[in-house]
Every structure is written in structure tokens, then in C-alpha cells.
Design a protein around this motif. Structure first.
Motif, PDB file in Angstrom:
ATOM      1  N   ILE A  73       0.845  -1.191   0.000  1.00 32.90           N
ATOM      2  CA  ILE A  73       0.000   0.000   0.000  1.00 32.90           C
ATOM      3  C   ILE A  73       0.878   1.238   0.000  1.00 32.90           C
ATOM      4  O   ILE A  73       1.816   1.357   0.793  1.00 32.90           O
ATOM      5  N   TYR A  74       0.570   2.168  -0.903  1.00 32.19           N
ATOM      6  CA  TYR A  74       1.314   3.428  -0.985  1.00 32.19           C
ATOM      7  C   TYR A  74       1.304   4.119   0.375  1.00 32.19           C
ATOM      8  O   TYR A  74       0.315   4.099   1.085  1.00 32.19           O
ATOM      9  N   ALA A  75       2.408   4.732   0.737  1.00 28.93           N
ATOM     10  CA  ALA A  75       2.592   5.492   1.973  1.00 28.93           C
ATOM     11  C   ALA A  75       2.833   4.609   3.194  1.00 28.93           C
ATOM     12  O   ALA A  75       2.802   5.091   4.308  1.00 28.93           O
ATOM     13  N   ASP A 101       0.754   7.963 -10.908  1.00 33.97           N
ATOM     14  CA  ASP A 101       0.450   9.204 -10.185  1.00 33.97           C
ATOM     15  C   ASP A 101       1.113   9.316  -8.814  1.00 33.97           C
ATOM     16  O   ASP A 101       0.677  10.116  -7.989  1.00 33.97           O
ATOM     17  N   LYS A 102       2.146   8.520  -8.518  1.00 32.81           N
ATOM     18  CA  LYS A 102       2.794   8.571  -7.204  1.00 32.81           C
ATOM     19  C   LYS A 102       4.313   8.546  -7.350  1.00 32.81           C
ATOM     20  O   LYS A 102       4.851   7.772  -8.124  1.00 32.81           O
ATOM     21  N   ASN A 103       4.998   9.405  -6.577  1.00 33.26           N
ATOM     22  CA  ASN A 103       6.431   9.260  -6.382  1.00 33.26           C
ATOM     23  C   ASN A 103       6.598   8.286  -5.227  1.00 33.26           C
ATOM     24  O   ASN A 103       5.928   8.423  -4.194  1.00 33.26           O
ATOM     25  N   GLY A 125       8.558   6.288 -14.156  1.00 36.22           N
ATOM     26  CA  GLY A 125       9.551   5.222 -14.106  1.00 36.22           C
ATOM     27  C   GLY A 125      10.991   5.668 -13.986  1.00 36.22           C
ATOM     28  O   GLY A 125      11.902   4.860 -14.036  1.00 36.22           O
ATOM     29  N   SER A 126      11.238   6.962 -13.805  1.00 34.06           N
ATOM     30  CA  SER A 126      12.595   7.474 -13.661  1.00 34.06           C
ATOM     31  C   SER A 126      13.022   7.436 -12.192  1.00 34.06           C
ATOM     32  O   SER A 126      12.203   7.645 -11.295  1.00 34.06           O
ATOM     33  N   ILE A 127      14.292   7.172 -11.951  1.00 24.54           N
ATOM     34  CA  ILE A 127      14.844   7.177 -10.598  1.00 24.54           C
ATOM     35  C   ILE A 127      15.559   8.506 -10.390  1.00 24.54           C
ATOM     36  O   ILE A 127      16.368   8.919 -11.220  1.00 24.54           O
TER      37      ILE A 127
END
Length: 182
Positions: A73-75, A101-103, A125-127
Motif C-alpha cells: 500500500i502506498y505510503a 500518479d505517485k512518487n 519510471g525514472s529514478i
């Protein structure tokens, strides 16, 4: 995940010798027995090998497997009690999976001691290497060639703060992706 540094006096027949100055240019070098984790099938693996740190699951959605843990789960995260310092190295292996939609913070901290640094994965998809108060990101690393969703990648971040200047190196895969200072 933090990996131990093998005592230089130990020899292993046929092993490649790594010049530690190239891999870890900052002093002091990590101590033998630094905190590191190898995840297992339950939360007993949140206790490290060596050292006295702990990891605590933030939230309840973590899924343990034979050698990794999924934070689904995000966060949510795995939080450590390792004190942030002006000189430190953090590394881990992660499954490359951008979230729409999430970093997603891959590693880092939010402490004022270290100026709040991190390495995150963008929705595209970039780091990127980030440092609180610096916009845009300090470095956009993109992605190593040939990496696709579901691949496992090594990532490491090393920093030291000297006279108010943050010096840092970011490693992605098997190469130094960026070295700089702010």
C-alpha cells in the motif's frame, strides 16, 4: 537494506579484490557488523544480522516471502531506529514497479541532521536523487538500459555533510549514476 563490510584481513581464494576507496569514498567507512537485513517469511526477519537496529512495519499490509517483503500500500514503509548522521550510506535491492500518479521513496530519511535526502521512483519510471528544499530533483538518473517492470535493481546512496555542503553519490544497478554536491 544495509550490507556489512567484510573485514579486509579475511581472504577468500579466487575472490575479486574491490578497492574500497572507489566504492565508498567517504570516511569513516562502514563498520564491520553494520546493521543489515535478509528478509524471511515473517516479521522475525525485521531483526538485523549484527548491530542493534530494528525495522518496524508502518501499516499492516506487508507481505513476507522467502527472501523479500512487499509493501503493498502506498505510503507504508519499513522504518528503522538507526540515527540519521551527517555521514551515512544506505542501500537496498528493490523490485522496479512504477506506481501511477505517485512518487515512491525507495530509500532515504526525513531527518534535519542529513537535510532530508532520498532516492525515489517517479510515476513515469525514472529514478531521481532528491534533497529537501531542492526543486527539481538533484539528479534524474532515468533507468539502466534494458530494465522493465518486475526486474530487481540494486540502489545505493552515500552522503556526507562537510561545512554545510552535502556531498553525495547515487548508485543504480552496478554503476555510479551520479556524484555531486549541493
Amino acid at each position: 537494506m544495509i550490507f556489512p563490510v567484510l573485514d579486509a584481513r579475511v581472504t577468500i581464494a579466487g575472490a575479486t579484490i574491490i578497492v574500497t576507496e572507489a566504492a565508498y569514498p567517504y570516511e569513516p567507512a562502514p563498520e564491520v557488523g553494520a546493521d543489515h537485513w535478509l528478509f524471511g517469511v515473517d516479521d522475525d526477519s525485521l531483526v538485523p544480522f549484527g548491530g542493534g537496529a530494528t525495522l518496524t512495519a508502518q501499516g499492516a499490509s506487508h507481505i513476507f516471502a522467502s527472501n523479500y517483503v512487499t509493501v503493498s500500500i502506498y505510503a507504508e514503509a519499513l522504518l528503522s531506529n538507526i540515527a540519521d548522521q551527517a555521514t551515512q550510506t544506505i542501500c537496498r535491492v528493490f523490485k522496479y514497479q512504477p506506481v501511477a500518479d505517485k512518487n515512491v521513496l525507495l530509500l532515504g530519511n526525513i531527518s534535519a541532521v542529513s537535510n532530508g535526502y532520498g532516492v525515489w521512483l517517479t510515476p513515469g519510471g525514472s529514478i531521481q536523487t532528491i534533497l529537501r528544499g531542492n526543486t527539481p530533483a538533484l539528479a534524474d538518473h532515468g533507468l539502466p538500459a534494458g530494465v522493465v517492470a518486475g526486474d530487481w535493481l540494486f540502489i545505493g546512496y552515500s552522503e556526507r555533510i562537510v561545512e554545510g555542503v552535502t556531498q553525495f553519490n547515487t548508485f543504480i544497478g552496478s554503476a555510479l549514476s551520479y556524484s555531486g554536491a549541493v
